[in-house]
Scaffold this active site. Structure first.
Site, mmCIF file in Angstrom:
data_model
loop_
_atom_site.group_PDB
_atom_site.id
_atom_site.type_symbol
_atom_site.label_atom_id
_atom_site.label_comp_id
_atom_site.label_asym_id
_atom_site.label_seq_id
_atom_site.Cartn_x
_atom_site.Cartn_y
_atom_site.Cartn_z
ATOM 1 N N PRO A 19 27.333 39.427 52.289
ATOM 2 C CA PRO A 19 28.363 39.999 51.602
ATOM 3 C C PRO A 19 28.994 38.964 50.834
ATOM 4 O O PRO A 19 29.947 39.373 50.090
ATOM 5 C CB PRO A 19 29.356 40.324 52.802
ATOM 6 C CG PRO A 19 28.641 39.480 53.919
ATOM 7 C CD PRO A 19 27.422 39.210 53.704
ATOM 8 N N ASP A 72 22.067 39.858 41.257
ATOM 9 C CA ASP A 72 22.985 40.887 40.842
ATOM 10 C C ASP A 72 24.571 40.319 40.794
ATOM 11 O O ASP A 72 24.662 39.138 41.101
ATOM 12 C CB ASP A 72 23.307 41.743 42.222
ATOM 13 C CG ASP A 72 22.230 42.873 42.242
ATOM 14 O OD1 ASP A 72 21.366 42.967 41.389
ATOM 15 O OD2 ASP A 72 22.156 43.328 43.306
ATOM 16 N N LYS A 75 24.618 44.420 37.649
ATOM 17 C CA LYS A 75 24.944 45.760 37.537
ATOM 18 C C LYS A 75 26.364 45.956 38.372
ATOM 19 O O LYS A 75 26.324 45.761 39.443
ATOM 20 C CB LYS A 75 24.078 46.690 38.014
ATOM 21 C CG LYS A 75 22.458 46.688 37.337
ATOM 22 C CD LYS A 75 21.700 48.138 37.767
ATOM 23 C CE LYS A 75 20.987 47.606 38.977
ATOM 24 N NZ LYS A 75 20.544 48.881 39.549
ATOM 25 N N GLY A 114 23.052 41.731 46.869
ATOM 26 C CA GLY A 114 24.213 41.617 47.775
ATOM 27 C C GLY A 114 23.768 42.688 48.990
ATOM 28 O O GLY A 114 22.970 43.299 48.979
ATOM 29 N N GLY A 115 24.512 41.875 50.249
ATOM 30 C CA GLY A 115 24.248 42.514 51.262
ATOM 31 C C GLY A 115 22.972 42.672 51.848
ATOM 32 O O GLY A 115 22.134 41.603 51.754
ATOM 33 N N ASP A 116 22.356 43.552 52.146
ATOM 34 C CA ASP A 116 21.088 44.172 52.684
ATOM 35 C C ASP A 116 20.505 44.648 51.548
ATOM 36 O O ASP A 116 21.064 45.626 50.984
ATOM 37 C CB ASP A 116 21.024 45.101 53.908
ATOM 38 C CG ASP A 116 19.701 45.085 54.457
ATOM 39 O OD1 ASP A 116 19.384 44.707 55.545
ATOM 40 O OD2 ASP A 116 18.789 45.623 53.723
ATOM 41 N N ILE A 150 19.806 48.659 51.577
ATOM 42 C CA ILE A 150 21.277 49.693 51.760
ATOM 43 C C ILE A 150 21.578 49.473 50.482
ATOM 44 O O ILE A 150 22.295 49.071 49.839
ATOM 45 C CB ILE A 150 22.178 49.093 52.589
ATOM 46 C CG1 ILE A 150 21.427 49.244 54.173
ATOM 47 C CG2 ILE A 150 23.337 49.912 52.763
ATOM 48 C CD1 ILE A 150 22.366 48.422 55.242
ATOM 49 N N ALA A 205 27.617 44.941 53.719
ATOM 50 C CA ALA A 205 29.043 44.929 53.535
ATOM 51 C C ALA A 205 29.905 45.507 54.649
ATOM 52 O O ALA A 205 30.757 45.172 55.295
ATOM 53 C CB ALA A 205 29.439 45.488 52.406
ATOM 54 N N MET A 228 30.741 51.629 47.187
ATOM 55 C CA MET A 228 30.914 52.215 45.996
ATOM 56 C C MET A 228 32.276 53.177 45.853
ATOM 57 O O MET A 228 31.879 54.407 45.424
ATOM 58 C CB MET A 228 29.842 52.397 45.381
ATOM 59 C CG MET A 228 28.817 51.247 45.025
ATOM 60 S SD MET A 228 27.216 51.574 44.464
ATOM 61 C CE MET A 228 26.269 51.898 45.752
HETATM 62 N N1 SAH Z 1 23.053 46.388 49.516
HETATM 63 C C1 SAH Z 1 24.774 45.887 49.646
HETATM 64 C C2 SAH Z 1 25.419 47.338 49.029
HETATM 65 C C3 SAH Z 1 25.307 47.452 47.436
HETATM 66 S S1 SAH Z 1 26.278 48.616 46.764
HETATM 67 C C4 SAH Z 1 24.978 45.720 50.838
HETATM 68 O O1 SAH Z 1 24.035 45.958 51.873
HETATM 69 O O2 SAH Z 1 26.320 45.500 51.359
HETATM 70 C C5 SAH Z 1 27.683 47.727 46.072
HETATM 71 C C6 SAH Z 1 29.066 48.265 47.125
HETATM 72 O O3 SAH Z 1 28.872 47.422 48.399
HETATM 73 C C7 SAH Z 1 30.163 47.692 46.463
HETATM 74 O O4 SAH Z 1 30.859 48.713 45.453
HETATM 75 C C8 SAH Z 1 31.113 47.817 47.745
HETATM 76 O O5 SAH Z 1 31.152 49.174 48.243
HETATM 77 C C9 SAH Z 1 30.091 47.153 48.852
HETATM 78 N N2 SAH Z 1 30.461 45.764 48.898
HETATM 79 C C10 SAH Z 1 29.432 44.769 48.639
HETATM 80 N N3 SAH Z 1 29.837 43.779 48.995
HETATM 81 C C11 SAH Z 1 31.121 43.790 49.592
HETATM 82 C C12 SAH Z 1 32.044 42.756 49.986
HETATM 83 N N4 SAH Z 1 32.124 41.569 49.881
HETATM 84 N N5 SAH Z 1 33.252 43.473 50.496
HETATM 85 C C13 SAH Z 1 33.611 44.829 50.312
HETATM 86 N N6 SAH Z 1 32.490 45.589 49.935
HETATM 87 C C14 SAH Z 1 31.253 44.991 49.462
#
Ligand code: SAH
Length: 263
Positions: A16, A39, A61, A92-94, A97, A123, A175
């Site tokens: 995150p 990203d 994006k 970002g994140g996983d 997802i 996230a 999102m």
């Molecule tokens: N693959 C990512 C999600 C991608 S979609 C995951 O697993 O987290 C992008 C959305 O993820 C953003 O619009 C927001 O809703 C959320 N997001 C990603 N990073 C975040 C963060 N640090 N804090 C809060 N929301 C986050």
């Protein structure tokens, strides 16, 4: 390195934002890569791990600011791998997802390129951690739903609100900032109580992380007024209410209402 030969692609979860939330495997793959495609949501602390000789390509994006479309990203990954590079696609994140991972995997496979996923902290997990909350709660939140409220331009949200309006679920909306009004209205129409607890978490795990506690009917107002420019997650459900109650009570948990016991 046997799991990362030249010509291979790894889709790597960057977590995150906080670089300490990277997995050790992710860090090793990032350090090894010859080319890294990343990203907008991948933070500077993570990008710092990229080797000095690696090529870094920003394919960010973010809503309304598309810099490269998905087909272009797919083609760039394939091209870089076919040139014999070790390619990391950092997300970002996983990656699995809401990360468009399938398109990229299919593009690689179609070109005969080996491709694997390294998971990351999503996230919703980081947001719950920031709140000091559990996403599930024995007897109260038995179900956890990850949903995206991102619609294609000009199209309405295509979400089965009925299935999300389960009072025993925690709903994590990715999102969801722009669609907060719709989310609130539709969930209430589908039967969720207006006072259902909601938390908004912006920039989870980063130094500028911010939290807001509200209720389902006031969510649109909170999303409009409280949030800044950063990525934000909406967390909805009874379990999130326990986080709110727990906040000022870190030292003493006495005032927490009794939790229903598992039958
Ligand atoms: N693959 C990512 C999600 C991608 S979609 C995951 O697993 O987290 C992008 C959305 O993820 C953003 O619009 C927001 O809703 C959320 N997001 C990603 N990073 C975040 C963060 N640090 N804090 C809060 N929301 C986050």
């Amino acid at each position: 390195m046997t799991d990362f030969p030249p010509g291979m692609v790894w889709l790597v979860g960057a977590g995150p934002g906080d670089p300490e939330l990277l997995t050790r495997k992710a860090a090793r793959l990032i350090e090894t890569a010859d080319v890294v495609f990343h990203d907008a949501l991948v933070g500077p602390g993570v990008l710092d791990l990229i080797g000095p000789d690696a090529r870094i390509v920003h394919v960010g994006k973010r809503s309304g600011r598309h810099s490269k479309d998905q087909a272009t990203i797919d083609a760039l990954l394939v091209e870089a791998a076919l040139e014999g590079n070790r390619v990391v696609r950092l997300k970002g994140g996983d990656p699995a997802i809401f990360g468009r991972a399938t398109e990229e995997i299919e593009a690689c496979r179609a070109a005969g390129i080996a491709v694997r996923i390294c998971p990351g902290v999503t996230a919703a997990s980081a947001a719950a951690a920031g709140l000091g909350a559990s996403l599930t709660l024995r007897g109260l939140a038995r179900k956890l739903v990850f949903v995206t409220a991102h619609a294609k331009a000009g199209e309405p949200l295509d979400i089965d609100w009925q299935s999300l309006s389960d009072p025993q679920a925690t709903v994590a909306v990715y999102m969801g900032k722009a669609a907060a009004g719709d989310v609130s209205r539709q969930l209430i129409e589908a039967g969720l109580p207006t006072e259902t607890p909601v938390a908004l978490v912006e920039n989870a795990s980063l130094e500028n992380e911010r939290h807001f506690h509200t209720r389902l009917d006031l969510l649109p107002l909170a999303a409009r007024t409280a949030l800044g420019d950063g990525p934000a997650l909406l967390l909805i459900g009874a379990a999130i209410g326990f986080a709110q109650l727990a906040q000022p009570l870190r030292a003493s948990e006495e005032a927490l209402p009794a939790r229903p016991q598992e039958p």
